[in-house]
Design an enzyme around this catalytic site. Sequence first.
Site, PDB file in Angstrom:
ATOM      1  N   HIS A 296       0.833  -1.208   0.000  1.00 29.66           N
ATOM      2  CA  HIS A 296       0.000   0.000   0.000  1.00 29.66           C
ATOM      3  C   HIS A 296       0.873   1.265   0.000  1.00 29.66           C
ATOM      4  CE1 HIS A 296      -3.677   2.321   1.090  1.00 29.66           C
ATOM      5  NE2 HIS A 296      -2.793   3.108   1.686  1.00 29.66           N
ATOM      6  N   GLU A 297       1.829   1.333   0.906  1.00 30.92           N
ATOM      7  CA  GLU A 297       2.657   2.559   0.989  1.00 30.92           C
ATOM      8  C   GLU A 297       3.515   2.702  -0.266  1.00 30.92           C
ATOM      9  OE1 GLU A 297       1.536   4.333   3.256  1.00 30.92           O
ATOM     10  OE2 GLU A 297       0.634   2.734   4.446  1.00 30.92           O
TER      11      GLU A 297
HETATM   12  N1  B3K Z   1      -1.604   8.143   4.346  1.00 34.47           N
HETATM   13  C1  B3K Z   1      -1.374   7.533   5.620  1.00 34.47           C
HETATM   14  C2  B3K Z   1      -2.443   7.808   6.625  1.00 34.47           C
HETATM   15  C3  B3K Z   1      -2.293   9.095   7.341  1.00 34.47           C
HETATM   16  C4  B3K Z   1      -3.282   9.173   8.486  1.00 34.47           C
HETATM   17  C5  B3K Z   1      -3.278  10.506   9.119  1.00 34.47           C
HETATM   18  N2  B3K Z   1      -4.110  10.532  10.303  1.00 34.47           N
HETATM   19  C6  B3K Z   1      -1.188   6.060   5.492  1.00 34.47           C
HETATM   20  C7  B3K Z   1      -1.856   5.420   4.349  1.00 34.47           C
HETATM   21  O1  B3K Z   1      -3.041   5.484   4.138  1.00 34.47           O
HETATM   22  O2  B3K Z   1      -1.154   4.841   3.575  1.00 34.47           O
HETATM   23 ZN    ZN Z   2      -2.915   5.052   2.104  1.00 37.33          ZN
END
Ligand code: B3K
Ligand code: ZN
Length: 868
Positions: A296-297
């Site tokens: 995902h990341e």
């Molecule tokens: N984008 C971050 C999530 C951030 C949350 C902030 N409270 C992780 C993700 O969705 O991949």
């Molecule tokens: Zn995300």
Amino acid sequence: MATQPLAKYRKDYQSPTHLISDIDLTFDLHDNATIVTAVSKVNQAGDSDELWLDGEGLKLVSVSVNDTAWSEYAEEEGGLRLQSLPESFELVIVTEIDPEGNTALEGLYKSGGAFCTQCEAEGFRRITYYMDRPDVLAKFTTTVIADEKVYPFLLSNGNRIEEGKADDGRHWVKWQDPHPKPAYLFALVAGDFDVLRDSYKTQSGRDVALEIFVDKGNLDRAPHAMTSLINSMKWDEERFGLEYDLDIYMIVAVDFFNMGAMENKGLNIFNSKFVLANDQTATDTDYLGIEAVIGHEYFHNWTGNRVTCRDWFQLSLKEGLTVFRDQEFSSDLGSRAVNRINNVRIIRGPQFAEDASPMSHPIRPDKVIEMNNFYTLTVYEKGSEVIRMMHTLLGEEGFQAGMKLYFERHDGTAATCENFVSAMEDASGVDLTQFRLWYSQSGTPELTVTSEYHEATKQFSLTIKQVTPATQEQSEKQPLHIPFDIELYDSKGGVVGLTSNGEPVANVLNVTDAEQTFVFDDVAEKPVPSLLREFSAPVKLHYDYSDEELVFLMTHARNDFARWDAGQMLLAKYIRDNVTKVQSGENVSLSEQVIDAFRGALLDSSLEPAFIAEMLSLPSHNEVSGWYDIVDVDAVAKVLGGIKSILASELEDELSATYHSLKQVEYKIDHDSIGRRALRNTCLGFLAKTEQGNELVKAQYQHANNMTDTIAAMSAANQSQLACREDLMADYSDKWKHDGLVMDKWFNLQGSNPADNALEVIKESMNHPAFSLKNPNRTRNLIGSFLNQNPVNFHNRSGEGYKFAGEILQTLNDSNPQVASRLIDPLLKLAKYDDQRKSLIKAELEALQGLDNLAKDLFEKVSKALEA
Ligand code: B3K
Ligand code: ZN
């Protein structure tokens, strides 16, 4: 009550008054007084010579404009207003912050011994005054200065371009990220770590250095994360044609983290739960979770970082799409059916519950008080379902053409959900006008389907009515464009070709009206319809299936998901009937036919074991609760337990034989081995309900050579309250008390313990040396599991469970509002309980509302819940 926090509205979006092309940051790191110097190149973008910079909890040291100390500014609530500015200028702002005192874990904070950051959504404003909004993209250069012995690794985004020594044993490293980015993707880490290194050659032949940073001594728990990263890079090239764009990709695992992980450009920061794993410390579920989150990341690098969001209301643009991508990744690598089942469980359980709660919102919200409250199942998981529906309507080829066009148009910019849908539409020629409503309409559509067969004309018709019930924030609803995937079977299980007026008809019907009838010709006999195949839309389906038809579909549907779904519908019928029975003092019972159908699934050697395990799993208490307006907590628990006991005793021989036949000598983490363990441990869960349960579970615990089998034994002992439970829990705690991450599994079992004295034990567990309310993982596992997975005790009529929740929430309101705000969700659903429980919950919410320092995270939710 303190001053009421203000809401922001999507309709009020305004483009930035200024643009920042470059920012040069210097961090002089100290535990309690870190000095941040931010040098920005700023250009006016409209006619205003006034610039608003966001900032929270900062000590302002100095401001200068073009090398001159600037006094034309005002420090206001939430930021700094600079006035009388030239059209383009260099702005230098120096601030002081206190990372060690930062328990909210947003901005720059200390996790264990290391400095780290979390900036999404609006954490950068806790580091320096800045235009902390996703549509301001700048090139970041970052210099980190810290003591060399304590912090040998100094990391930030992009490429390391310089380093050197400073005074007093300090050293510095300078990083530069060539890709302009919004501040929420900024990251910094300083600490001492073990590093796992590898490399990846991209499709076009570029070498990328891969580095995973873990706490000292944890190197043997990093390889699975590395394998997952390499698999992700490869998959994104093969399936989406997307390649990585920097020379280095770093992942740092930290123990104190509010969520799962963060996609900062080139420097992901992860909750250690989604990095660290070996066979002794992690379960198969943990391994699969790591694969999914690493993926995902990584996938965010294109869907999120290269194309980011114009404003936070567009969050689903990157999150829904990236969840869709990670689900596809897991499905391509593992079992598609099992992945789909688990994703659908999330939608039908907690996401539908969110739709029905005071926090309901469309996947693209219109009104937000605290942005962190909108990282929700609706934005993420329903958002992914919306992307999946477009994939269903366009097909893989059309969808990929849409992705290509989306990147052509928006790479390097901040975009909107509308931009995405337009690209899909323009690339494929599919009209998505009505489909766009999925972005603006909240709630769960309900489809009521009826069928008719005309012997004389050989016609079969389906009439579909759609209604979306009103939600708290939106009363008017319109019909949606719903892709409705069906198949018809004849009595022998053969597929009936779909034709209408002599023309072939596709399996996916376009449901667009409040009521619509589809007529199929040349249907030789009354067919059995398989409806909403693959869960082709996130809706509730009502169709009056007979038991026989569902049993038929469980064995004859061509598609695994449809077979599972038929089993779930059959169970649902019996769960509902039994709840009524239990309420009038009768016992739980199941028909022979149902028992035989599940026996058939258990013994079907043509099915993969992981899938059989899913076939045999009952819906959760939470999912069942969602079927009722007012839920009878105790009756539902009794019915679910009762059905499990009946299946266990009726199928004991088959479960036993399957259990023993699936024993594996060696622990392997390939998908086949994981599936076999899943089925074996599902059998154990049932067998725990029989006479042999205690001995079997004890033996499995004693002989387990991996964490999956250990936890399966403990969890069976916990759920079925076996005599051996206490011994196993004590033994485990003895072995792992030094390791918080591994102890989380133990805390989770204490939190979800169905025993009468559970709350007492939970309170004691808070004194366990591994527990700390400051650590979000510990809190979620012990307290979160009590609120979410212990219905009978949490909702005990005494109100003790609610009172405990209220106390914890008050504490967390001060130290970590984001964690508090996640935890409170079950209390928002007070409308679903009887009057006595309702008023007890209400009292806790009112106590929170009365706090004079209520964080805006909780304010937003509490006030919505009390409004209802
Ligand atoms: N984008 C971050 C999530 C951030 C949350 C902030 N409270 C992780 C993700 O969705 O991949
Ligand atoms: Zn995300």
